[in-house]
Design a protein around this motif. Sequence first.
Motif, short mmCIF file in Angstrom:
data_model
loop_
_atom_site.label_atom_id
_atom_site.label_comp_id
_atom_site.label_asym_id
_atom_site.label_seq_id
_atom_site.Cartn_x
_atom_site.Cartn_y
_atom_site.Cartn_z
N PRO A 179 -30.66 -13.77 33.26
CA PRO A 179 -30.10 -14.54 34.36
C PRO A 179 -30.53 -16.00 34.27
O PRO A 179 -31.68 -16.33 34.02
N GLY A 180 -29.56 -16.90 34.48
CA GLY A 180 -29.86 -18.33 34.45
C GLY A 180 -29.89 -18.93 33.06
O GLY A 180 -30.16 -20.13 32.92
N THR A 237 -22.85 -17.93 37.59
CA THR A 237 -24.08 -18.64 37.93
C THR A 237 -23.87 -20.15 37.78
O THR A 237 -22.93 -20.60 37.11
#
Length: 430
Positions: free
Chosen positions: A306-307, A150
């Motif tokens: 996520p992130g 990511t």
Amino acid sequence: MLFSDDIELFYRLGVAIAIGVIVGVERHWRERDEPGGSRTAGIRTFSLIGMLGGAVGLLEGAVADHGGPTGLVTVGAFIAFAIVFAWFKARESEIDRDFSVTTVIAALLTFLLGTMAVMGEMQVAAAGGVALVAILASREMLHRFLKTLTWPELRSAIVLLGMTFVILPLVPDEPIGPYGGISPAKTWTLVVLLAAISFVGYVAVKALGASRGEVVAGAIGGIVSSTALTVSNARKSLAGNEIRPLAAGAAAAGAVSYLRTAALAAGLAPAIMTSMVPPLVAGAAVFIAAAFLLARGQGGTAEPPPGENPFDLMSVLKLTLLLVVVAFLSRAASAVFGAGGLFIVSGLSGLADVDAVTVTVGGLLKQGLAADTGFLALSAGVIANTVAKAVYAAVLGKSGFAWWLGLASALAIAAGAAIHLAVLAIQASG
């Protein structure tokens, strides 16, 4: 003469050929289903490339021995080989519609490593060959990694590399202030270590899951600084991460810290090794058991959201400031109390680090300090560090994280004390 004897010459040439063989095995295995004559280079070709590089190295050495120009043979042969091999690979790529340049680069490196094996550092050339094969063989793994990478992870990696290789060399090393001062370079190194610990923990959790990942990250962090790892995990517990895996990581760091201190005590303070090492090993065993039990707790398979940012630079800077202040106050106390306040100084120094206490006690023992006094001083540092980490967990982390780590710390101290009493009893009876 370039070589001391013929045996060394043949050995170096053999290493050059071996580099070609291992690279050729990987390249041939990857295209093993292709019909004969359809590949530019396989195991035989790469073996010959390694041998060719070694032969060029022999020619270069012979020319140098006779006073000829240095490097001319190697440069000329390399350019000629690169042109010929690239031409053959280009024709294969046009037919197969595969425009990867990996095999060309691998061939050029094999040639150069073969030359280096004969002309220069043979061990470096062999290590380079192994690294080359490892990179070639990890294609699928690297491709999968890049697909899951990511932007926050890539950005954090770039920031960490910049902090390490761009900023750190520019920071002055001279201490500033009284009582030994504060070294900007060492302070920034601590910033890098804290960021690296957080990043390694993030990667480990992503790869192995929360339970195993935090334990692995804790063990690695414990090698560097168990205090920094504990403070970092305490911060993460406030950010909403699962408490048990974080506590397991802190316990693993505590175990590694105890074992590292035992190793340092054995090397730097052999006079107290028999009385110091068994309690430390016992405490480490308790921490290991705690890490194992906590890692089996509920919710141990989750990955980072996520992130999520692998590390927050502002938080890292704040944690660094805390540890630097504690270390400075410890040195100031040492300067004020002097040798007469050894126990107080050891306890205060242990608030930030045990290594400094171990080194200090080891030096004083060589200067005539009584073994019993040295043992008590080092024990005070170890206990202070263990208690301090539990306090940091309570102040900076969630109550659940502090409770689990505090319980493990108390049991580790109790186990160490029990083993010490047992050792004393055995010595008294003997």
